[in-house]
Design a protein around this motif. Structure first.
Motif, PDB file in Angstrom:
ATOM      1  N   LEU A  75     -42.303 -11.259  28.290  1.00 22.32           N
ATOM      2  CA  LEU A  75     -42.820  -9.971  27.822  1.00 22.32           C
ATOM      3  C   LEU A  75     -43.631 -10.109  26.542  1.00 22.32           C
ATOM      4  O   LEU A  75     -44.720  -9.571  26.416  1.00 22.32           O
ATOM      5  N   PRO A  79     -47.867 -11.055  27.772  1.00 21.38           N
ATOM      6  CA  PRO A  79     -47.794  -9.658  28.216  1.00 21.38           C
ATOM      7  C   PRO A  79     -48.582  -9.388  29.497  1.00 21.38           C
ATOM      8  O   PRO A  79     -48.131  -8.628  30.348  1.00 21.38           O
ATOM      9  N   ALA A  80     -49.726 -10.033  29.661  1.00 24.39           N
ATOM     10  CA  ALA A  80     -50.540  -9.764  30.847  1.00 24.39           C
ATOM     11  C   ALA A  80     -49.820 -10.239  32.111  1.00 24.39           C
ATOM     12  O   ALA A  80     -49.815  -9.557  33.142  1.00 24.39           O
ATOM     13  N   HIS A  82     -46.575 -10.691  32.444  1.00 30.46           N
ATOM     14  CA  HIS A  82     -45.338  -9.932  32.578  1.00 30.46           C
ATOM     15  C   HIS A  82     -45.508  -8.735  33.508  1.00 30.46           C
ATOM     16  O   HIS A  82     -44.759  -8.549  34.466  1.00 30.46           O
ATOM     17  N   GLY A  83     -46.556  -7.945  33.248  1.00 29.60           N
ATOM     18  CA  GLY A  83     -46.802  -6.774  34.085  1.00 29.60           C
ATOM     19  C   GLY A  83     -47.119  -7.152  35.518  1.00 29.60           C
ATOM     20  O   GLY A  83     -46.577  -6.579  36.465  1.00 29.60           O
ATOM     21  N   LEU A  86     -43.895  -8.630  37.317  1.00 30.45           N
ATOM     22  CA  LEU A  86     -42.788  -7.698  37.537  1.00 30.45           C
ATOM     23  C   LEU A  86     -43.178  -6.511  38.422  1.00 30.45           C
ATOM     24  O   LEU A  86     -42.325  -5.983  39.129  1.00 30.45           O
ATOM     25  N   THR A  87     -44.445  -6.096  38.412  1.00 25.08           N
ATOM     26  CA  THR A  87     -44.795  -5.021  39.350  1.00 25.08           C
ATOM     27  C   THR A  87     -44.822  -5.560  40.778  1.00 25.08           C
ATOM     28  O   THR A  87     -44.437  -4.867  41.706  1.00 25.08           O
ATOM     29  N   TYR A  90     -41.249  -5.735  42.126  1.00 23.74           N
ATOM     30  CA  TYR A  90     -40.554  -4.486  41.783  1.00 23.74           C
ATOM     31  C   TYR A  90     -39.202  -4.347  42.488  1.00 23.74           C
ATOM     32  O   TYR A  90     -38.174  -4.132  41.855  1.00 23.74           O
TER      33      TYR A  90
ATOM     34  N   GLY B  77     -41.782  -4.049  32.201  1.00 25.09           N
ATOM     35  CA  GLY B  77     -42.745  -4.724  33.059  1.00 25.09           C
ATOM     36  C   GLY B  77     -42.939  -4.039  34.400  1.00 25.09           C
ATOM     37  O   GLY B  77     -44.056  -3.900  34.879  1.00 25.09           O
ATOM     38  N   THR B  78     -41.814  -3.599  35.030  1.00 21.36           N
ATOM     39  CA  THR B  78     -41.960  -3.049  36.371  1.00 21.36           C
ATOM     40  C   THR B  78     -42.639  -1.682  36.351  1.00 21.36           C
ATOM     41  O   THR B  78     -43.358  -1.348  37.287  1.00 21.36           O
ATOM     42  N   PRO B  81     -46.352  -1.571  32.451  1.00 20.49           N
ATOM     43  CA  PRO B  81     -47.050  -2.783  32.001  1.00 20.49           C
ATOM     44  C   PRO B  81     -48.103  -2.500  30.939  1.00 20.49           C
ATOM     45  O   PRO B  81     -48.368  -3.345  30.085  1.00 20.49           O
ATOM     46  N   MET B  84     -47.020  -3.098  27.032  1.00 20.75           N
ATOM     47  CA  MET B  84     -47.062  -4.412  26.415  1.00 20.75           C
ATOM     48  C   MET B  84     -48.490  -4.949  26.354  1.00 20.75           C
ATOM     49  O   MET B  84     -48.831  -5.713  25.460  1.00 20.75           O
ATOM     50  N   GLU B  85     -49.323  -4.575  27.336  1.00 21.50           N
ATOM     51  CA  GLU B  85     -50.696  -5.066  27.311  1.00 21.50           C
ATOM     52  C   GLU B  85     -51.454  -4.516  26.106  1.00 21.50           C
ATOM     53  O   GLU B  85     -52.306  -5.191  25.547  1.00 21.50           O
ATOM     54  N   ALA B 409     -47.329   1.899  35.528  1.00 21.60           N
ATOM     55  CA  ALA B 409     -47.698   0.895  36.530  1.00 21.60           C
ATOM     56  C   ALA B 409     -48.275   1.562  37.774  1.00 21.60           C
ATOM     57  O   ALA B 409     -47.962   2.699  38.091  1.00 21.60           O
ATOM     58  N   VAL B 411     -47.581   1.605  40.915  1.00 21.95           N
ATOM     59  CA  VAL B 411     -46.560   1.339  41.924  1.00 21.95           C
ATOM     60  C   VAL B 411     -46.482   2.581  42.803  1.00 21.95           C
ATOM     61  O   VAL B 411     -46.591   3.695  42.286  1.00 21.95           O
ATOM     62  N   MET B 415     -41.603   4.391  46.199  1.00 23.32           N
ATOM     63  CA  MET B 415     -40.780   3.277  45.750  1.00 23.32           C
ATOM     64  C   MET B 415     -40.070   3.648  44.441  1.00 23.32           C
ATOM     65  O   MET B 415     -38.885   3.346  44.258  1.00 23.32           O
TER      66      MET B 415
END
Lengths: 337, 470
Positions: A75, A79-80, A82-83, A86-87, A90, B77-78, B81, B84-85, B409, B411, B415
């Protein structure tokens, strides 16, 4: 393989990738054995269950913290990535989290709730451990498949899910061999013997699939002279598996000699497999998409974390060692007084 | 419902569930340290009895906090995102320091604290208890630093849409941090004070007259009475800090639409964002002006100042913030009334107690029963307070830097909905089980052992305490 150590933007991501990899390895070994004990749970009788909990009770929380550190490093340092990771993951992450919740609270509830509810919390402990192990194996499989989601990659991930769960049971069983006595120890030796196949097949499947999925990794493995200094990895792994096979036929020995040996050997084996994976994927953090250098956070932020890590990580090792020292020897039933 | 609102509900549900348990463990760690020290000093077994009962509650709460905390570290993260970016360079080091300086410390030493009593020397057990309490507080510190920075960000610059730290001291000691940290620690203290008083009152009502329940009932009520005025004062300071840095939040808390002087303190209202006015207003004239500006002519910001040109609101949803704030304050006032009333009654009838000091015998049954549901009043006030401040920051995720919508995100909504429903089911079951076990532990403690045992001499107490297998 090694970065340019004169420019921070170059070596900081490398150092953090190493730190993260190291945390994941420690996590896999440490939480691996206590998740494994959870998976073996239904195979034991009630008194043995309490003893099994006793063998991991003082440690499980700290073991799980390595996962928090690993995902935390992903994280904060990448950071890039991480997203993106994790997406994509999911749902398996979700299953893992529910599993971790169930098993973590079951530790406490089974000991504190009314007696008639204990069986229910034992089931929660087993299911939580199993869900966690399966989902981690599933994520490992998808990661090896480059985080592509197709029917074939999902099938592969399902296979690695099963193998990792069996692998965790194996290392859990070797932990129990060193921490228990008599009937439970004999049982643990049998469990270890019966789950060794999972480790062999799992390592085999991953070793076959990894170079086949990626030409880049194939190239990294099978070029001269790299091949030469990679060769010790599979050879040593093979030797360790043979050694485990032999010692598990003989244990337990009189006077409890060498009861620690399977766990140490299994840990070394896990570490070797992990080094092989790390070598294959470097320098990518998202396979074939994002390298650690593209995904890294700003050097000034990484630097300030590094200072903290250099001071604190040795202390963490120190007091973790203290905890294992205090609770060394054969496990007893847990009590507060 | 779309992914954004579902993700917000999901994170809100997770963090609401999570905060219940740190709120207990932060202060309970220090309370246990106090019990443990008193035992070491006096050798009086009553402190160790109290320790042994409450360490069980601590262990259970700690496990609940750990597992729900892991969930959140992954949900960054899930589900979010973008967070953090954009601000990862700031948030990352703060979170890393939390893991490094707090999580490992508490996770390792809790093993020694819980199971090491007969395995390690006394000083090491005391040290382990201290380090666990210290670790939980450090953890609170770092996470409050990050949260406060999201409300009052400073010490950074934006380069190509990404935040870069320029001054770590300014980041850590951002303007709202000291107030929020103090307010949260005090909230934890009050939650634990009422939990201890509530469960002890429950044991007392069951006829339990052991020395430890007498001690903890007085301790809980006394601690609550001591902390609540401090908390009200700190809350006021925090509110004034918010007025300076996030006036739109204060406008929503007060339900005030137009900036101006002589603004009433509303006791009841139904804020209507469509009509941009309140219905059924009941208020104390000039109250808000006096509280916020300490003068009847004090100017209070109004929500209508926070509208974009195109008519979209740049202020938080009014009714939610307005009512969350009132629930928090109302709970705080109930805490004040009950704890002061109880301490007064125990003091006035202190001659009823066999020893010296306050007498729980002085408490009427009604007051004792009032303490039982109030065992969880700290939870209610803490949640309401967090809703006030967090929803009060909307539509921003980091005030003035990025909106919540920018971080979510991509997503599929079904879901998020499916996982959300599962989380809610698991959390509901765990809360029920948790509260059930607390009352079961209290019933078990009330049932076992003999009533009012002879006071053991300190020598005997030491021997008893150090004999394993008791």
């Amino acid at each position: 393989m090694f970065p340019d150590f004169t420019t921070p933007a170059d070596w900081l991501p490398w150092v953090f990738a190493s730190l993260m990899g190291f945390s994941i390895l420690i996590y896999v070994v440490l939480d691996g054995f206590d998740l494994g004990v959870g998976i073996l749970f239904p195979l034991a009788d009630d008194a043995q269950k309490d003893r099994m909990i006793g063998s991991i009770g003082p440690f499980w929380d700290a073991n799980e913290t390595w996962l928090v550190l690993a995902v935390g490093l992903l994280l904060v340092a990448f950071p890039a990535a991480h997203g993106l990771i994790l997406t994509t993951l999911y749902l398996p992450v979700f299953v893992m989290l529910i599993g971790l919740i169930l098993r973590g609270v079951a530790f406490e509830f089974r000991a504190k709730a009314q007696a008639h509810q204990k069986a229910r919390w034992n089931t929660a402990f087993f299911l939580g451990s199993l869900m966690t192990a399966l989902s981690q194996g599933f994520m490992l499989g998808l990661y090896i498949m480059g985080l592509e989601v197709t029917a074939a990659t999902l099938a592969f991930a399902a296979v690695t899910a099963v193998f990792l769960a069996v692998g965790y049971s194996f290392i859990g069983a070797t932990w129990l061999i060193s921490k228990t006595e008599e009937a439970l120890q004999k049982k643990s030796v049998r469990w270890a013997r019966e789950s060794l196949w999972g480790v062999i097949l799992g390592m085999g499947a991953v070793s076959l699939a990894t170079p086949l999925v990626s030409d880049r990794i194939f190239g990294k493995w099978f070029t001269w002279p790299e091949l030469l200094w990679l060769l010790p990895l599979p050879l040593l792994s093979g030797a360790l598996i043979v050694a485990l096979w032999v010692m598990l036929r003989r244990l337990p020995l009189p006077g409890d000699r060498k009861s620690w040996a399977p766990f140490v050997t299994a840990t070394t084996l896990f570490a070797l497999a992990y080094i092989g994976l790390a070598y294959s994927f470097y320098p990518y953090v998202v396979p074939e998409q994002l390298t650690i250098y593209d995904a890294a956070a700003a050097p000034e932020s990484l630097f300030i974390i590094l200072i903290g890590a250099l001071v604190v990580v040795p202390m963490i090792f120190g007091y973790t060692a203290l905890a294992y020292l205090i609770f060394r020897g054969k496990a007893t039933d847990l009590r507060y007084d | 419902m779309d992914t954004l609102i579902l993700s917000r509900i999901q994170f809100g549900a997770n963090i609401s569930f999570h905060i219940l348990f740190p709120t207990i463990t932060i202060a309970l760690g220090w309370v246990l340290f106090y019990f443990r020290l008193r035992f070491a000093r006096t050798g009086d077994e009553v402190w160790m009895d109290a320790y042994r009962f409450w360490v069980k509650v601590f262990a259970l709460s700690f496990a609940m906090g750990v597992v729900s905390g892991i969930t959140m570290s992954f949900q960054f993260g899930t589900n979010w995102p973008g967070f953090m970016e954009t601000v990862g360079n700031i948030a990352g080091p703060l979170l890393a320091y939390e893991v490094l300086t707090a999580f490992f410390l508490e996770a390792v030493f809790i093993g020694i604290m819980l199971f090491g009593f007969s395995r390690v020397p006394g000083w090491l057990h005391i040290l382990a208890t201290f380090l666990v309490a210290f670790g939980t507080t450090m953890s609170a510190f770092w996470i409050i630093v990050l949260n406060s920075w999201m409300h009052t960000p400073q010490g950074f610059e934006m380069i190509d849409g990404v935040a870069h730290a320029t001054d770590w001291w300014a980041v850590i000691f951002n303007p709202s941090m000291p107030y929020r940290f103090a307010h949260m620690l005090m909230a934890s203290g009050l939650t634990v004070a009422f939990l201890i008083a509530g469960l002890s009152a429950f044991r007392w009502l069951l006829g339990d007259r052991k020395r430890d329940v007498r001690r903890t009932l007085k301790f809980g009520a006394g601690l609550a009475a001591l902390l609540i005025p401090v908390q009200i004062y700190l809350g006021d300071l925090h509110g004034l800090n918010t007025l300076e840095y996030q006036p739109q939040k204060v406008a929503a808390m007060e339900g005030n639409w137009e900036t101006g002087p002589n603004i009433p303190l509303l006791l009841f209202a139904l804020p209507d964002e469509e009509a941009r006015e309140n219905r059924f207003e009941i208020g104390i004239p000039n109250g808000a002006s006096i509280i916020l500006r300490h003068h009847i002519d004090g100017v209070v910001p109004g929500l209508n100042d926070f509208m974009a040109e195109d008519g979209t609101a740049l202020h938080p949803p009014v009714a939610t913030v307005f009512w969350s704030f009132r629930i928090m304050v109302g709970t705080g006032l109930a805490m004040l009334a009950l704890s002061w009333g109880a301490v007064f009654l125990m003091w006035r009838r202190r001659h009823l107690a066999p020893g010296r000091g306050l007498a729980p015998e002085g408490l009427p049954k009604l007051v004792l029963w009032a303490f039982v549901p109030m065992a969880f009043s700290g939870w209610l006030a803490t949640l309401a307070g967090w809703y006030t401040t967090e929803i009060g920051r909307q539509p921003w995720l980091v005030q003035g830097v990025m909106t919540t919508a920018e971080a979510v995100a991509d997503v599929p909504a079904p879901m998020v909905l499916g996982t959300l429903l599962t989380y809610l089911a698991v959390y509901a079951a765990l809360i029920i089980a948790y509260i059930g076990v607390l009352f079961y532990l209290a019933r078990k403690a009330a049932g076992g052992g003999d009533i009012d045992p002879a006071v053991p001499s300190s020598g005997e107490a030491q021997v008893r305490a150090l004999t394993p297998g008791e």
